[in-house]
Design a protein around this motif. Structure first.
Motif, mmCIF file in Angstrom:
data_model
loop_
_atom_site.group_PDB
_atom_site.id
_atom_site.type_symbol
_atom_site.label_atom_id
_atom_site.label_comp_id
_atom_site.label_asym_id
_atom_site.label_seq_id
_atom_site.Cartn_x
_atom_site.Cartn_y
_atom_site.Cartn_z
ATOM 1 N N MET A 1 -17.669 9.264 22.371
ATOM 2 C CA MET A 1 -18.054 7.969 22.930
ATOM 3 C C MET A 1 -16.832 7.075 23.145
ATOM 4 O O MET A 1 -16.695 6.403 24.165
ATOM 5 N N TRP A 2 -15.920 7.074 22.182
ATOM 6 C CA TRP A 2 -14.733 6.218 22.269
ATOM 7 C C TRP A 2 -13.843 6.646 23.434
ATOM 8 O O TRP A 2 -13.357 5.813 24.188
ATOM 9 N N ARG A 3 -13.643 7.975 23.594
ATOM 10 C CA ARG A 3 -12.760 8.444 24.665
ATOM 11 C C ARG A 3 -13.352 8.166 26.042
ATOM 12 O O ARG A 3 -12.647 7.768 26.974
ATOM 13 N N LEU A 4 -14.655 8.367 26.162
ATOM 14 C CA LEU A 4 -15.310 8.060 27.445
ATOM 15 C C LEU A 4 -15.237 6.570 27.748
ATOM 16 O O LEU A 4 -14.999 6.162 28.889
ATOM 17 N N ARG A 5 -15.427 5.756 26.716
ATOM 18 C CA ARG A 5 -15.372 4.297 26.893
ATOM 19 C C ARG A 5 -13.980 3.865 27.362
ATOM 20 O O ARG A 5 -13.842 3.039 28.262
ATOM 21 N N LYS A 6 -12.935 4.423 26.737
ATOM 22 C CA LYS A 6 -11.570 4.063 27.120
ATOM 23 C C LYS A 6 -11.291 4.464 28.565
ATOM 24 O O LYS A 6 -10.652 3.726 29.312
ATOM 25 N N LYS A 7 -11.782 5.631 28.957
ATOM 26 C CA LYS A 7 -11.574 6.072 30.341
ATOM 27 C C LYS A 7 -12.346 5.171 31.305
ATOM 28 O O LYS A 7 -11.841 4.812 32.386
ATOM 29 N N CYS A 8 -13.529 4.793 30.913
ATOM 30 C CA CYS A 8 -14.344 3.892 31.735
ATOM 31 C C CYS A 8 -13.656 2.536 31.877
ATOM 32 O O CYS A 8 -13.576 1.972 32.976
#
Length: 756
Positions: free
Chosen positions: A272-279
């Protein structure tokens, strides 16, 4: 069951154990007696005499599990080469894998329990420690046996996942893409299947001591994050073409929420954190110029919804990227604050200043709580803006009057009025908010102490409790030293009350009648800001007062030997009863005014020269107080110019609707500008003494110090009360060099040493 080791035949026991293991791994029906027997068989093989069969049992079980997984792959899970998406029209690959994994993962847990003796007494004892793996460069995968549950998961990884990972991940990514792009709705059952498949990649490596998520990250997370980055880029580009900044932010926030829900549905929590940062990177970081394009307008118009959305988007990013929003917000506060106080005028300018500043502070403090979640960066911006407004100088040569206004505001609240004590207390508490932003707190202290002195001397305070509460607030804000003299002033007033009681008792005991009612305040010269210039005004005390003064001095010197009393007649006042008019009036006036009127008890007219010579007043004081009596109409002058021969007479036609009133004009003759100049001048002198004392203290403790280090120490010590200019500090250093407290170190132009 016998626990004694004995000789057994492995080939006789293993077929039955294998049969039970097959029933367990396929979640078949195993009755209790068979389970107990097979449990005993595992123990028997592990402790067999003369040679235990633990290693052979492990190898046979491993071979059994490998065959079982390979058979599941071939018959139940692997896709039919002749079909594009399913086997003979049956469930697709994800469904087949899910069914097989659900059965196998549960079966392996049961099998691990069946082999618990082998796990505990044989395998665990041979395990390599973490230290050996880390520092001995050993591989825990190749050099040790695994517990049966771990072995089963490892075999599933080797034979099932490695064979199907590409197809499984392809289907997973396609389903997630369809869910993103608004394809056919994914049913709850399908969500459960995808999530279980994804989490199986985590579970099969969960026993690993290092990198338990590595397989999941390589197979699912990395390709998904890369695919998501492209999707986010395309979506952001589409939104930029069709949306305003306000609409864009709302859409992006919705995207964030959707992606968070999607990650929770399908993925491991760490993704979730990695996807959020990419978003955030694609939608926000790379589009900051667009987001900030309407920032100034949103802040100036205080569009709370838009600002709230902007803050949500910018909150997770680096502080330096948020600086534009923070600076814009700070500038807006400064502009509104300066606009609020720039048009102040009238006698109540100090009330307007404080209350307007409080409104600005409270407004933006509430806005920060509502919009920016009390973010410390925005609260800091509010503090900087308020400090800038409050300490602003109108011009280079003009002084900042904020300290004066805040002190006068306190004076207004603490003077007698119809305001309730609760309301006064609340306003004084709020006032401290503005006080804390004042840089020149020593200027405030000077004004406050003068106003407090007037309230105490003339008994104008609404409540002594409120006065003490305010001083305690100042002490909390600035420390004990800041309020030391204020506390001493209160002590003097308290002691004066007791002294007057003792003096009156003394008069009664001696049966002495003074002829007047007398109340005297004895004040310490060092604590009260009364001004040395005014103390020495010459004055011939009227005979009506002489007895009272003489009797008090005798009483005081008897009680306190060695103390000197100096009478401050310019600060005294009293009530004079006028009985020569048609009506009787009681007038409160200053001592000099009273002395002038008392001269007319034996005559109706006198010249200016006679009055001045009798009272021995200097011209300035005489003119000021006589003029106030003329303006009140109690006396009449024969000429507008108050010269020596000008005749002054009682006004027998005087009339006033009020029978009790006060003459205060003489006290107010000193202009406001003169008061400010005198106070600022006194503050400057105090600052020089403070700085010189600080320099001596620092040098005495350090002995030798560089110029810049000394400057920094001085600034640090004085910051509580004021911020001195560098030029003032340098002058104080030079003054101490001249006085031989310190000296320049030989062969060094920027270093000082203390002269002992």
């Amino acid at each position: 069951m016998s626990l004694t080791p004995k000789s057994v035949d492995f080939n006789e026991i293993w077929p039955n154990l294998r049969s039970t293991a097959e029933a367990v791994i396929t979640l078949g029906n195993v009755n209790r007696s068979d389970w107990s027997t097979r449990f005993s068989d595992v123990y028997t093989l592990c402790v067999a005499h003369p040679e235990p069969y633990a290693d052979r049992l492990y190898n046979e079980t491993k071979q059994f599990l490998e065959n079982h997984v390979q058979n599941m792959l071939a018959t139940r899970v692997a896709p039919d080469p002749c079909s594009t998406s399913s086997v003979n029209g049956g469930p697709d690959l994800l469904q087949r894998y899910y069914d097989a994994w659900t059965e196998y993962s549960q079966g392996v847990k049961y099998l691990d329990n069946l082999y618990s003796y082998l796990n505990q007494q044989h395998i665990k004892k041979q395990k390599i420690s973490d230290a050996e793996v880390v520092y001995g460069n050993l591989s825990s995968d190749t050099m040790e046996q695994m517990e049966i549950g771990e072995l089963g998961l490892d075999i599933w990884h080797i034979y099932m996942i490695k064979s199907l990972s590409d197809d499984l991940v392809k289907h997973i990514l396609e389903d997630i893409k369809a869910d993103r792009c608004g394809g056919p709705e994914i049913t709850p059952n399908r969500v459960k299947i995808i999530s279980s498949v994804v989490h199986s990649f985590v579970q099969v490596r969960g026993y690993k001591r290092t990198g338990p998520l590595k397989l999941y990250q390589e197979l699912v997370e990395f390709p998904l994050v890369m695919a998501s980055a492209d999707y986010y880029d395309n979506e952001a580009a589409k939104l930029l073409k069709t949306c305003t900044v306000s609409q864009y932010m709302e859409e992006v926030i919705n995207k964030f929420e959707e992606e968070t829900k999607r990650a929770k549905k399908f993925l491991h929590a760490t993704s979730m954190w990695r996807l959020r940062k990419k978003c955030e990177d694609r939608f926000v970081n790379r589009r900051l110029d667009f987001i900030y394009s309407e920032c100034k307008e949103m802040v100036s118009q205080e569009k709370r919804k838009d600002l709230r959305n902007m803050y949500k988007l910018l909150k997770p990013i680096a502080d330096d990227l948020k600086s534009q929003l923070i600076q814009t917000f700070l500038d807006h506060i400064k502009n509104e604050g300066l606009e609020t106080i720039s048009t102040l005028s009238g006698e109540n300018i100090h009330i307007q200043f404080v209350e307007n500043m409080l409104k600005v502070h409270q407004k933006f403090h509430e806005l920060i709580a509502d919009v920016f979640e009390n973010d410390s960066l925005f609260l800091s911006a509010l503090d900087k803006a308020c400090a800038s407004i409050i300490n602003r100088r109108p011009g280079d040569r003009q002084t900042c009057r904020s300290a004066e206004y805040v002190a006068k505001y306190c004076d207004t609240l603490l003077k007698k009025s119809k305001t309730s004590e609760a309301e006064i207390d609340q306003k004084l508490t709020n006032n401290i908010t503005i006080f804390k932003y004042i840089e020149d707190k020593d200027v405030y202290q000077k004004f406050y102490s003068k106003l407090l002195a007037k309230r105490l001397i003339y008994e104008q305070s609404q409540s002594m409790d409120a006065e003490e509460a305010m001083i305690n607030r100042l002490k909390q804000a600035c420390g004990y030293e800041f309020t030391t003299k204020l506390h001493r002033m209160f002590t003097d007033i308290s002691l004066s009350v007791d002294l007057n009681i003792k003096f009156n008792n003394h008069l009664k005991e001696e049966n002495i009648d003074l002829g007047i009612n007398l109340s005297i305040k004895v004040l310490q010269a060092g604590a009260w800001p009364l001004g040395p210039a005014q103390v020495v005004i010459p004055f011939a005390v009227p005979q009506e007062f002489e007895k009272s003064i003489r009797m008090f001095e005798e009483f005081y010197h008897t009680s306190f030997n060695g103390r000197k009393l100096t009478w401050l007649h310019h600060m005294c006042n009293g009530e004079l009863k006028l009985g020569y008019l048609k009506k009787t009036y009681i007038v409160t006036m200053q001592t000099y005014q009273m002395a002038m009127l008392l001269l007319f008890e034996s005559c109706d007219s006198l010249t200016c020269k006679e009055i001045q010579s009798t009272l021995q007043l200097n011209s300035e004081t005489f003119q000021k107080h006589l003029q106030s009596l003329l303006e009140s109409k109690l006396l009449i002058a024969s000429s507008e110019n108050l010269e020596g021969n000008t005749k002054i007479e009682l006004n027998f036609d005087y009339s006033n609707k009020r029978t009790k009133f006060k003459i205060t004009a003489a006290i107010q003759k000193e202009t406001q500008q003169e008061q400010i100049e005198h106070t600022i001048s006194a503050v400057d002198e105090d600052r020089k003494l403070y700085l010189q004392a600080a320099i001596v203290r620092i040098m005495k403790s350090r002995k030798v110090l560089k110029h810049n280090a000394l400057i920094q120490e001085i600034l640090s010590q004085s910051r509580v009360s004021f911020t001195p200019s560098i030029s003032m500090i340098k002058k104080c250093i030079e003054s101490l060099i001249d006085k031989q407290y310190i000296e320049r170190t030989p062969n060094s132009g920027d270093e000082y040493s203390y002269v002992a």
